[in-house]
Design a protein around this motif. Structure first.
Motif, PDB file in Angstrom:
ATOM      1  N   ASN A   6      -2.601  -2.343  21.861  1.00 49.75           N
ATOM      2  CA  ASN A   6      -1.713  -1.911  21.570  1.00 49.75           C
ATOM      3  C   ASN A   6      -0.227  -2.632  20.445  1.00 49.75           C
ATOM      4  OD1 ASN A   6      -1.266   0.896  23.256  1.00 49.75           O
ATOM      5  ND2 ASN A   6      -0.930  -0.669  24.949  1.00 49.75           N
ATOM      6  N   LEU A   7      -0.455  -3.955  20.860  1.00 57.66           N
ATOM      7  CA  LEU A   7       0.027  -4.960  19.720  1.00 57.66           C
ATOM      8  C   LEU A   7      -1.204  -6.421  19.856  1.00 57.66           C
ATOM      9  CD1 LEU A   7       2.925  -5.659  18.824  1.00 57.66           C
ATOM     10  CD2 LEU A   7       3.430  -6.686  20.936  1.00 57.66           C
ATOM     11  N   ALA A   8      -0.683  -6.367  18.260  1.00 58.70           N
ATOM     12  CA  ALA A   8      -1.591  -7.520  17.821  1.00 58.70           C
ATOM     13  C   ALA A   8      -0.504  -8.826  17.393  1.00 58.70           C
ATOM     14  CB  ALA A   8      -2.189  -7.153  16.787  1.00 58.70           C
ATOM     15  N   ILE A   9      -0.665  -9.592  17.870  1.00 59.63           N
ATOM     16  CA  ILE A   9       0.111 -11.014  17.246  1.00 59.63           C
ATOM     17  C   ILE A   9      -0.226 -12.241  16.261  1.00 59.63           C
ATOM     18  CG2 ILE A   9       2.210 -12.393  17.584  1.00 59.63           C
ATOM     19  CD1 ILE A   9       1.802 -10.555  20.042  1.00 59.63           C
ATOM     20  N   ILE A  10       0.189 -12.236  15.145  1.00 57.80           N
ATOM     21  CA  ILE A  10      -0.723 -13.428  14.096  1.00 57.80           C
ATOM     22  C   ILE A  10       0.240 -14.187  13.992  1.00 57.80           C
ATOM     23  CG2 ILE A  10      -1.655 -13.385  11.734  1.00 57.80           C
ATOM     24  CD1 ILE A  10      -1.801 -10.400  11.431  1.00 57.80           C
ATOM     25  N   GLY A  11      -0.330 -15.500  15.305  1.00 57.72           N
ATOM     26  CA  GLY A  11       0.442 -16.957  15.371  1.00 57.72           C
ATOM     27  C   GLY A  11       0.552 -17.047  16.234  1.00 57.72           C
ATOM     28  N   ASP A  30      -2.559  -4.721  27.003  1.00 59.18           N
ATOM     29  CA  ASP A  30      -3.708  -4.749  25.501  1.00 59.18           C
ATOM     30  C   ASP A  30      -2.895  -4.936  24.072  1.00 59.18           C
ATOM     31  OD1 ASP A  30      -5.680  -3.062  26.999  1.00 59.18           O
ATOM     32  OD2 ASP A  30      -5.205  -1.592  26.913  1.00 59.18           O
ATOM     33  N   ILE A  31      -2.564  -6.488  25.097  1.00 57.47           N
ATOM     34  CA  ILE A  31      -1.856  -7.492  23.836  1.00 57.47           C
ATOM     35  C   ILE A  31      -2.651  -8.759  23.593  1.00 57.47           C
ATOM     36  CG2 ILE A  31      -0.210  -8.526  23.375  1.00 57.47           C
ATOM     37  CD1 ILE A  31       1.255  -7.546  26.385  1.00 57.47           C
ATOM     38  N   ILE A  32      -2.828  -8.801  22.373  1.00 63.35           N
ATOM     39  CA  ILE A  32      -3.695  -9.870  21.543  1.00 63.35           C
ATOM     40  C   ILE A  32      -2.804 -10.793  20.912  1.00 63.35           C
ATOM     41  CG2 ILE A  32      -4.915  -8.289  19.605  1.00 63.35           C
ATOM     42  CD1 ILE A  32      -7.501 -10.135  20.380  1.00 63.35           C
ATOM     43  N   ILE A  33      -3.457 -12.201  20.836  1.00 69.47           N
ATOM     44  CA  ILE A  33      -2.410 -13.026  19.634  1.00 69.47           C
ATOM     45  C   ILE A  33      -3.909 -13.297  19.324  1.00 69.47           C
ATOM     46  CG2 ILE A  33      -1.066 -14.902  19.893  1.00 69.47           C
ATOM     47  CD1 ILE A  33      -0.215 -14.337  22.382  1.00 69.47           C
ATOM     48  N   LEU A  34      -4.085 -13.629  18.173  1.00 74.38           N
ATOM     49  CA  LEU A  34      -4.789 -14.167  17.522  1.00 74.38           C
ATOM     50  C   LEU A  34      -3.951 -15.306  16.796  1.00 74.38           C
ATOM     51  CD1 LEU A  34      -5.316 -11.146  15.233  1.00 74.38           C
ATOM     52  CD2 LEU A  34      -6.528 -12.311  17.081  1.00 74.38           C
ATOM     53  N   GLU A  35      -4.919 -16.466  16.799  1.00 69.51           N
ATOM     54  CA  GLU A  35      -4.728 -18.091  16.190  1.00 69.51           C
ATOM     55  C   GLU A  35      -5.432 -18.286  15.366  1.00 69.51           C
ATOM     56  OE1 GLU A  35      -2.927 -21.341  15.193  1.00 69.51           O
ATOM     57  OE2 GLU A  35      -1.388 -20.057  16.277  1.00 69.51           O
TER      58      GLU A  35
END
Length: 331
Positions: A6-11, A30-35
């Motif tokens: 539902n949500l992808a966060i970059i950083g 269904d949330i993911i943070i990409l670092e």
């Protein structure tokens, strides 16, 4: 790769963590943070010295926290522990060591967040890449022979070195004062005073200079660097060159313009285009944190950005909300 988040966060800085946690608290799953780095808050880990003070009101910016994450003044270590706890309490997936290349909207309206080897699909995307993810570098070229002696953090510094710190903000001042305990340190700044630094750091650098612990080289610019018998030869304007074992630049960071424009996001006056809800000119892609401001760095503002974005998305897309009873049982 087949999952649609539902949500992808970059950083995974304060703004990114806030966007994830606030969305979770409002009922999204269904949330993911990409670092890109190895963990969350890489800027604090890499560019803050040990025990550095971390203030909610950065450089005098008084900010009232509007969301559910209550952050208070602390140190580098307590701040990292705080965000460890925040992430641990909520079902938010943090995927480190993942460098995002660009964002592309698919024919089905879902975003493809392009990463090496494939893509991560998401209905909404929040970009919270900090400016320090791309530290400012000098305009002149660094000769290959001395590149290992020219740094942007304290990671490679040894004891007993003759070091030049370049910059006039908080990081530069803190680097110089900290290094002076075990090194011969000079600090170079283009202005006559360190007015950009906070009052405590201004006092610390003044005391260090007064006691001969740090040597000031003020009101001058650097024209270039050369290699000289294994040393870094610094060429100053209107001043004789001087050799150092190491030069450390602490001159801030810059907007990741290539990434933003490559994802279709416009830039005006050095910041990504966005509306009052922090939605960029690409519908469904939001921007948050210090890239949205000319003077970035406030943790409190980043936390508020994450809250505003989460509230806006969930207010306008009720399909993402879990039933209240389900939320209570899960939380």
């Amino acid at each position: 790769m087949d999952q649609v988040y539902n949500l992808a966060i970059i950083g995974a800085g304060p703004a990114g963590i806030a966007a994830a946690v606030e969305s979770y608290l409002l009922g999204m799953r269904d949330i993911i943070i990409l670092e890109k780095g190895q963990s969350h808050n890489e800027t604090i880990r890499k560019y803050y010295k040990d025990n550095k003070r971390v203030d909610k009101d950065w450089q005098g910016q008084k900010v009232e926290l509007d969301g559910n994450i209550y952050f208070i003044d602390g140190t580098k270590e307590s701040t990292l522990d705080f965000f460890d706890e925040v992430l641990a309490k909520h079902s938010v997936k943090l995927q480190p060591q993942t460098e995002v290349q660009k964002i592309v909207r698919g024919d089905d309206g879902i975003f493809d967040v392009m990463v090496p080897g494939g893509s991560i699909r998401a209905r909404y995307v929040v970009v919270t890449i900090g400016r320090m993810g791309k530290p400012n570098k000098p305009d002149y070229k660094i000769p290959p022979a001395i590149r290992k002696q020219v740094n942007y953090t304290l990671d490679d510094v040894g004891e007993g070195e003759k070091i030049l710190v370049v910059g006039g903000g908080d990081s530069a001042v803190e680097y110089a004062v900290d290094l002076a305990a075990k090194n011969d340190v000079a600090i170079c700044y283009r202005r006559a005073t360190f007015r950009r630094a906070n009052p405590t750091n201004q006092t610390d650098i003044a005391n260090a200079i007064a006691h001969g612990e740090v040597r000031p080289i003020l009101n001058t610019n650097i024209e270039g660097l050369e290699e000289d018998a294994g040393k870094v030869k610094v060429l100053f304007e209107e001043r004789e060159p001087e050799n150092f074992d190491r030069v450390i630049y602490a001159i801030g960071g810059t907007t990741p313009s290539a990434f933003l424009t490559g994802s279709g996001i416009g830039i005006e006056e050095g910041c990504p285009v966005h509306d009052e809800n922090y939605e960029s000119d690409v519908p469904g892609i939001f921007v948050a944190g210090d890239i949205t401001q000319e003077r970035g760095g406030s943790i409190a503002l980043g936390l508020n950005h994450g809250f505003y974005i989460a509230r806006h998305i969930l207010d306008n897309d009720k399909t993402l909300r879990r039933d209240d009873d389900v939320i209570k049982r899960l939380d």
